[in-house]
Enzyme design. Structure first.
Site, PDB file in Angstrom:
ATOM      1  N   ASP A 109       3.308  10.112  -0.693  1.00  0.00           N
ATOM      2  CA  ASP A 109       2.356   9.532   0.246  1.00  0.00           C
ATOM      3  C   ASP A 109       0.991   9.395  -0.420  1.00  0.00           C
ATOM      4  OD1 ASP A 109       1.046  12.068   0.408  1.00  0.00           O
ATOM      5  OD2 ASP A 109       2.557  12.718   1.861  1.00  0.00           O
ATOM      6  N   LYS A 113       0.717   6.374   4.461  1.00  0.00           N
ATOM      7  CA  LYS A 113      -0.072   5.572   5.381  1.00  0.00           C
ATOM      8  C   LYS A 113      -1.480   5.452   4.836  1.00  0.00           C
ATOM      9  CE  LYS A 113       2.546   7.116   9.413  1.00  0.00           C
ATOM     10  NZ  LYS A 113       2.476   7.772  10.740  1.00  0.00           N
TER      11      LYS A 113
END
Length: 418
Positions: A241, A263
């Site tokens: 991530d 994200k």
């Protein structure tokens, strides 16, 4: 670069103590050594018959037919002549204690033949290199060379049994990490160790993929656990991530597949369902998969008695990060969470906060962190304003069985007496 010197011609200029140390290394490598020096140190007697000695001053024609040359004299003019003559002939040359006039250097060696470990500072810090070598000597077991010899005997069988490079690499990684194989080798049971490797080789064709969750921590690669580092370097596919730092990603094996599933504000996000699907898909294909998660492998704060959660059946990242160090008995209302790292004001009055009963929101990935004062709408003057009875409001943490906040003697008439 490791050069194979066995049977190759090497010229060493010098006959003193420093030249003796270089001769010992060159002869150990199996080179055909020619020594040019008017006189030799007495220590060369132990190598009598293993080198050719020319008892004369150095001449450039001594370099004819040589693979490389080493200048180890205390005469700067002779060393410079060796360097210039070797360069003109396109030969590798080393001048002791003179990195600028050396096209190769002698690294510090940890010898576990056939395993060789070299440490070098490029000639800048030889004492530091020596200390590092001593440390590595204590870490590398003496039977490492025997393990390499055993691996060499099994290698051809592994090539026949496992047709792909990935399958062979996974086999060797599992074997070297096995406590069973390590125990057999430590006891000197080499035949049993070879039989164990044959059995593992037979079963390796049926090996399935696997998924490992690794917490990357706060971003400092030096804080990774040893197990985490091993899993990262053995992974064939890494899903990471946006919180994982570039320094940690650089530790991933170069031929591994990197997949971003994080994200980021203003960019496409990968839903958790898609991440789960990718993990299963890569594992079913027989790959070793690592889910590299910034912060930790799983963000889970346990719901223990006396610890408030963010809601029924959930957990609070806000309280998990902001209330470390408090007693386990403290039970806080949801609207009263003020993490010290986000709100440095120690005397905020809870009545000055807008939207009581609602949890404060942390900034998401990529968002600008709000000012602590604006985060809760704090009014500094009101926070320090004395109450009607002349007392100042203060915040205290009651016993775990009392859920109320106390802000003065008469703030809660039905509350416990202080």
């Amino acid at each position: 670069m490791f050069a194979k010197l066995e049977g190759r011609a090497v010229l060493l200029v010098g006959g003193g103590e420093v030249a003796l140390r270089k001769a010992r290394l060159l002869l150990a490598a199996g080179s055909r050594l020619t020594l040019v020096a008017p006189a030799l140190d007495a220590g060369f007697a132990e190598f009598a018959g293993r080198f050719t000695h020319l008892a004369e001053a150095f001449r450039p024609d001594h370099l004819d037919g040589q693979l490389l040359a080493v200048a180890a004299t205390d005469n700067l003019a002779v060393n410079a002549l060796v360097y210039q003559s070797a360069n003109q002939r396109g030969l590798f040359v080393n001048v002791v204690d003179d990195p600028k006039r050396s096209s190769f250097i002698f690294p510090s060696i940890i010898d576990r033949s056939p395993v060789m470990v070299a440490v070098s500072s490029g000639g800048k810090a030889p004492v530091l290199v020596r200390l590092l070598r001593e440390r590595l000597e204590s870490l590398l077991p003496a039977h490492l060379g025997g393990l390499a010899e055993l691996s060499g005997r099994i290698r051809e069988r592994a090539k026949r049994a496992l047709t792909t490079l990935v399958a062979r690499r996974r086999f060797w990684e599992r074997a070297y990490a096995s406590n069973t194989l390590g125990g057999l080798i430590e006891k000197g049971e080499w035949d049993q160790a070879e039989a164990w490797l044959d059995d593992e080789l037979t079963q390796s064709g049926r090996a399935a993929g696997e998924v490992v969750l690794v917490g990357a921590g706060p971003g400092d690669a030096g804080l990774l656990t040893l197990k985490g580092l091993q899993q990262i370097q053995q992974a064939e596919v890494v899903l990471y991530d946006q919180l994982v730092s570039p320094e940690i990603l650089n530790l991933v094996r170069r031929d591994a597949t990197l997949v971003s599933v994080g994200k980021k504000a203003g960019a496409h996000s990968v839903p958790q369902e898609e991440t789960n699907r990718l993990l299963v898909e890569y594992a079913k294909a027989g790959h070793r998969v690592v889910r590299l998660n910034g912060g930790g492998s799983l963000h889970v704060w346990p719901r223990r008695r006396g610890v408030a959660g963010a809601g029924r059946g959930g957990h609070s990242l806000l309280r998990g990060a902001g209330h470390h160090g408090r007693r386990r008995g403290h039970r806080l209302r949801r609207h009263s969470a003020h993490p010290p790292r986000l709100c440095p004001e120690r005397h905020l009055h809870h009545r000055s906060l807008p939207g009581r009963g609602q949890p404060a929101r942390l900034a998401g990935p990529g968002r600008r962190q709000p000012d602590p004062g604006h985060l809760h709408g704090a009014d500094e003057k009101r926070a320090h304003r004395p109450a009607a009875d002349g007392t100042r409001p203060r915040r205290r943490y009651p016993h775990r069985h009392h859920r109320a906040w106390h802000h003065g003697p008469s703030a809660h008439p039905g509350g416990p007496a202080r």
